[in-house]
Write an enzyme that holds these catalytic residues in place. Structure first.
Site, PDB file in Angstrom:
ATOM      1  N   THR A  83       0.860  -1.186   0.000  1.00  0.00           N
ATOM      2  CA  THR A  83       0.000   0.000   0.000  1.00  0.00           C
ATOM      3  C   THR A  83       0.896   1.236   0.000  1.00  0.00           C
ATOM      4  OG1 THR A  83      -1.657  -1.231   1.232  1.00  0.00           O
ATOM      5  CG2 THR A  83      -1.826   1.174   1.284  1.00  0.00           C
ATOM      6  N   GLY A 130      -7.535  -1.476  15.045  1.00  0.00           N
ATOM      7  CA  GLY A 130      -6.073  -1.571  15.163  1.00  0.00           C
ATOM      8  C   GLY A 130      -5.536  -2.248  13.927  1.00  0.00           C
ATOM      9  N   CYS A 143      -2.909  -2.041   9.128  1.00  0.00           N
ATOM     10  CA  CYS A 143      -3.338  -1.251   7.963  1.00  0.00           C
ATOM     11  C   CYS A 143      -4.133   0.007   8.304  1.00  0.00           C
ATOM     12  CB  CYS A 143      -4.141  -2.136   7.015  1.00  0.00           C
ATOM     13  SG  CYS A 143      -3.118  -3.410   6.264  1.00  0.00           S
TER      14      CYS A 143
HETATM   15  N1  LIG Z   1      -1.496  -7.123   6.312  1.00  0.00           N
HETATM   16  C1  LIG Z   1      -2.570  -6.867   5.594  1.00  0.00           C
HETATM   17  O1  LIG Z   1      -3.679  -7.269   5.922  1.00  0.00           O
HETATM   18  C2  LIG Z   1      -2.460  -6.075   4.324  1.00  0.00           C
HETATM   19  C3  LIG Z   1      -3.532  -6.050   3.425  1.00  0.00           C
HETATM   20  C4  LIG Z   1      -3.411  -5.331   2.258  1.00  0.00           C
HETATM   21  C5  LIG Z   1      -2.242  -4.608   2.000  1.00  0.00           C
HETATM   22  N2  LIG Z   1      -1.224  -4.619   2.899  1.00  0.00           N
HETATM   23  C6  LIG Z   1       0.003  -3.884   2.567  1.00  0.00           C
HETATM   24  O2  LIG Z   1       0.940  -4.808   2.040  1.00  0.00           O
HETATM   25  C7  LIG Z   1       2.265  -4.466   2.446  1.00  0.00           C
HETATM   26  C8  LIG Z   1       2.892  -5.606   3.217  1.00  0.00           C
HETATM   27  O3  LIG Z   1       2.135  -5.815   4.399  1.00  0.00           O
HETATM   28  P1  LIG Z   1       2.366  -7.075   5.336  1.00  0.00           P
HETATM   29  O4  LIG Z   1       1.340  -7.000   6.412  1.00  0.00           O
HETATM   30  O5  LIG Z   1       2.482  -8.304   4.508  1.00  0.00           O
HETATM   31  O6  LIG Z   1       3.810  -6.696   5.938  1.00  0.00           O
HETATM   32  P2  LIG Z   1       4.762  -7.611   6.827  1.00  0.00           P
HETATM   33  O7  LIG Z   1       5.484  -6.672   7.713  1.00  0.00           O
HETATM   34  O8  LIG Z   1       4.000  -8.753   7.404  1.00  0.00           O
HETATM   35  O9  LIG Z   1       5.785  -8.224   5.765  1.00  0.00           O
HETATM   36  C9  LIG Z   1       6.701  -7.482   5.035  1.00  0.00           C
HETATM   37  C10 LIG Z   1       7.873  -8.400   4.685  1.00  0.00           C
HETATM   38  O10 LIG Z   1       8.750  -7.701   3.796  1.00  0.00           O
HETATM   39  C11 LIG Z   1      10.075  -8.055   4.113  1.00  0.00           C
HETATM   40  N3  LIG Z   1      11.001  -7.061   3.554  1.00  0.00           N
HETATM   41  C12 LIG Z   1      11.149  -5.771   3.910  1.00  0.00           C
HETATM   42  N4  LIG Z   1      12.115  -5.194   3.158  1.00  0.00           N
HETATM   43  C13 LIG Z   1      12.575  -6.139   2.313  1.00  0.00           C
HETATM   44  C14 LIG Z   1      13.554  -6.164   1.302  1.00  0.00           C
HETATM   45  N5  LIG Z   1      14.290  -5.069   1.021  1.00  0.00           N
HETATM   46  N6  LIG Z   1      13.757  -7.297   0.622  1.00  0.00           N
HETATM   47  C15 LIG Z   1      13.050  -8.411   0.911  1.00  0.00           C
HETATM   48  N7  LIG Z   1      12.085  -8.454   1.872  1.00  0.00           N
HETATM   49  C16 LIG Z   1      11.861  -7.326   2.560  1.00  0.00           C
HETATM   50  C17 LIG Z   1      10.086  -8.121   5.623  1.00  0.00           C
HETATM   51  O11 LIG Z   1      11.177  -8.866   6.112  1.00  0.00           O
HETATM   52  C18 LIG Z   1       8.727  -8.791   5.887  1.00  0.00           C
HETATM   53  O12 LIG Z   1       8.847 -10.197   5.936  1.00  0.00           O
HETATM   54  C19 LIG Z   1       2.112  -3.174   3.241  1.00  0.00           C
HETATM   55  O13 LIG Z   1       2.275  -2.085   2.365  1.00  0.00           O
HETATM   56  C20 LIG Z   1       0.688  -3.219   3.736  1.00  0.00           C
HETATM   57  O14 LIG Z   1       0.159  -1.948   3.974  1.00  0.00           O
HETATM   58  C21 LIG Z   1      -1.287  -5.343   4.039  1.00  0.00           C
END
Ligand SMILES: NC(=O)c1ccc[n+]([C@@H]2O[C@H](COP(=O)([O-])OP(=O)(O)OC[C@H]3O[C@@H](n4cnc5c(N)ncnc54)[C@H](O)[C@@H]3O)[C@@H](O)[C@H]2O)c1
Length: 431
Positions: A121, A258, A261
């Site tokens: 996002t 909470g 997101c």
């Molecule tokens: N969690 C949700 O429900 C959800 C839903 C829709 C969108 N999003 C969006 O998706 C994105 C990811 O969210 P998430 O909850 O999966 O995050 P998360 O923190 O669970 O996972 C992110 C992962 O990216 C890895 N990472 C970071 N930098 C890196 C790099 N340079 N190279 C390789 N890996 C790297 C981290 O080690 C981690 O494992 C965010 O932008 C979030 O806003 C999340």
């Protein structure tokens, strides 16, 4: 197709596993080597219903592999998803360092045409920034696509396999066509693939989350008003939710939203619109209401007990919502910190988030192996997350275990009549 998904968090791991499930070869990349080692051993770094089975099956079929070596994955793939975190920065803006850093790394490893897909996002204009970075680093052809993810934690696998819609932001036909192919297996039952410009696609995600957060804060205000006038928010909710223009979902009052997101996305949209001179007033109020709502249970407890010093408070539910172990920005954290600061002892249980809670609270909170054990000698119980297993408890057993039968229900999961009949002093939200 040969795909790479960068970031194996809640979004990346689910996307990777689901994309492998439809027959693609998927390489999941993460810089966290411990996570990659776990995944290679078939162990899940997160709790998400249905995910483990999907990962195991596709790993066994060798369609799903895990690595921390990004360059090799890039060279082997034609479509690369960026699903790294975009946490909240100090000023409320989304921190883009991971997204932009990964874009640079991708560009440096390119060996031909690639579609680079933004799944994280990100504020409006990020796809353009990614495009600029890649253009500077390589002469290979590429398309940058914005493909925001709408999955919900707790039902992420289902949401990805059967999305309500797929949004694809693109500035060129070639990238858009490849993305249609990627998503064709998931949209056979008629979910639309909405193709648009990148700025609109980027805004879709924030607008969706901001509207859902607004509904929650709105209903929390309605609940507070119900308390002022002696009305019952359940009745009000049912009546307004039956209106087809409104619909019944996301109208449940509680202890505030909470998770990873809503809080950060609401702050981010306020910030990136303010940077362009726009004052997003309604969302500022949504945030203020949410902040206040997270304190509702603690305030009520203080009013009930006078002082919380020396009291033992049981807490059921720590994750920010049921069916996840995620405690990022969880209302339970605000409650527990306030209870501890007031000198109370906290005994807590959650069906999935105990390892996360252990890391967060250390020994300052007693974490019990079972829900009922948290009630032993408790002056009160606070229900903070509406896990199914809390819905029909053995009330007689609860009363026997607790020192005083007082329940603060932050999710309105019990009936007031039943609680009264079972001899509890019962507080809920807006009833
Ligand atoms: N969690 C949700 O429900 C959800 C839903 C829709 C969108 N999003 C969006 O998706 C994105 C990811 O969210 P998430 O909850 O999966 O995050 P998360 O923190 O669970 O996972 C992110 C992962 O990216 C890895 N990472 C970071 N930098 C890196 C790099 N340079 N190279 C390789 N890996 C790297 C981290 O080690 C981690 O494992 C965010 O932008 C979030 O806003 C999340």
């Amino acid at each position: 197709m040969k795909l790479t998904v960068i970031g194996t968090g809640y979004v990346g791991l689910v996307a990777g596993a689901c994309l492998a499930e439809t027959g693609n070869d998927v390489i999941c990349v993460d810089k966290d080597e411990a996570k990659i080692r776990m995944l290679r051993r078939g162990k899940m770094p997160i709790f998400e219903p249905g995910l483990e089975e999907l990962v195991r099956r596709n790993s066994a079929e060798k369609r799903l592999t895990f690595t921390s070596q990004l360059p090799r994955a890039i060279r082997a793939s034609s479509v690369i998803f960026i699903a790294v975190g975009t946490p909240q920065g100090e000023d409320g803006a989304a921190d883009l360092q991971h997204v932009l850093g990964v874009a640079r790394e991708i560009a440096q490893s390119m060996n031909g045409y690639k579609v680079i897909v933004g799944k994280s996002t990100v504020p409006v204009g990020t796809a353009e920034k990614v495009r600029e970075i890649i253009r500077r680093e390589t002469t290979h052809p590429f398309s940058v696509v914005s493909n925001p993810e709408f999955l919900k934690q707790g039902a992420a696998v289902d949401d990805f396999l059967k999305p309500d819609r797929v949004v694809i932001g693109t500035e060129d036909e070639r990238g858009g066509e490849i993305m249609r192919q990627v998503y064709a297996p998931f949209t056979r039952t008629g979910a639309p693939i909405l193709v648009m410009d990148c700025a609109s696609a980027e805004l879709c995600k924030y607008a969706a989350n901001a509207l859902l957060a607004t509904r929650i804060s709105f209903m929390n205000e309605v609940a507070n008003v119900c308390e002022v006038f002696g009305a019952d928010v359940d009745q009000v909710r049912r009546a307004i939710g039956s209106d087809r223009r409104i619909g019944p979902s996301f109208l449940f009052p509680g202890v505030g939203y909470g998770g990873s997101c809503f809080p950060k996305d609401v702050k981010a949209i306020v910030k990136f619109t303010a940077d362009k001179g726009y004052d997003f007033q309604i969302l500022k109020a949504v945030e203020r209401v949410n902040h206040r709502q997270k304190s509702v249970l603690a305030t009520r407890m203080e009013r009930h007990f006078g002082s919380l010093k020396g009291r033992t408070i049981a807490v059921w539910g720590l994750s920010f919502k049921p069916r996840t172990d995620d405690m990022r920005e969880a209302p339970a954290i605000v409650l527990i910190e306030r209870l501890l600061a007031a000198g109370a002892k906290v005994q807590a249980f959650d069906p999935a988030a105990m390892p996360v809670a252990k890391r967060l609270f250390g020994s300052s909170v007693t974490l019990t192996a079972r829900s009922y054990a948290a009630l032993a000698g408790a002056d009160a119980l606070a229900v903070v997350t509406e896990w199914n297993e809390f819905r029909e408890p053995d009330f007689a057993k609860m009363r026997k275990l607790m020192k005083t039968p007082v329940v603060f229900d932050g999710r309105n999961i019990y009936s007031r009549e039943v609680m009264r009949a079972n001899g509890f002093t019962y507080y809920s939200i807006g009833r």
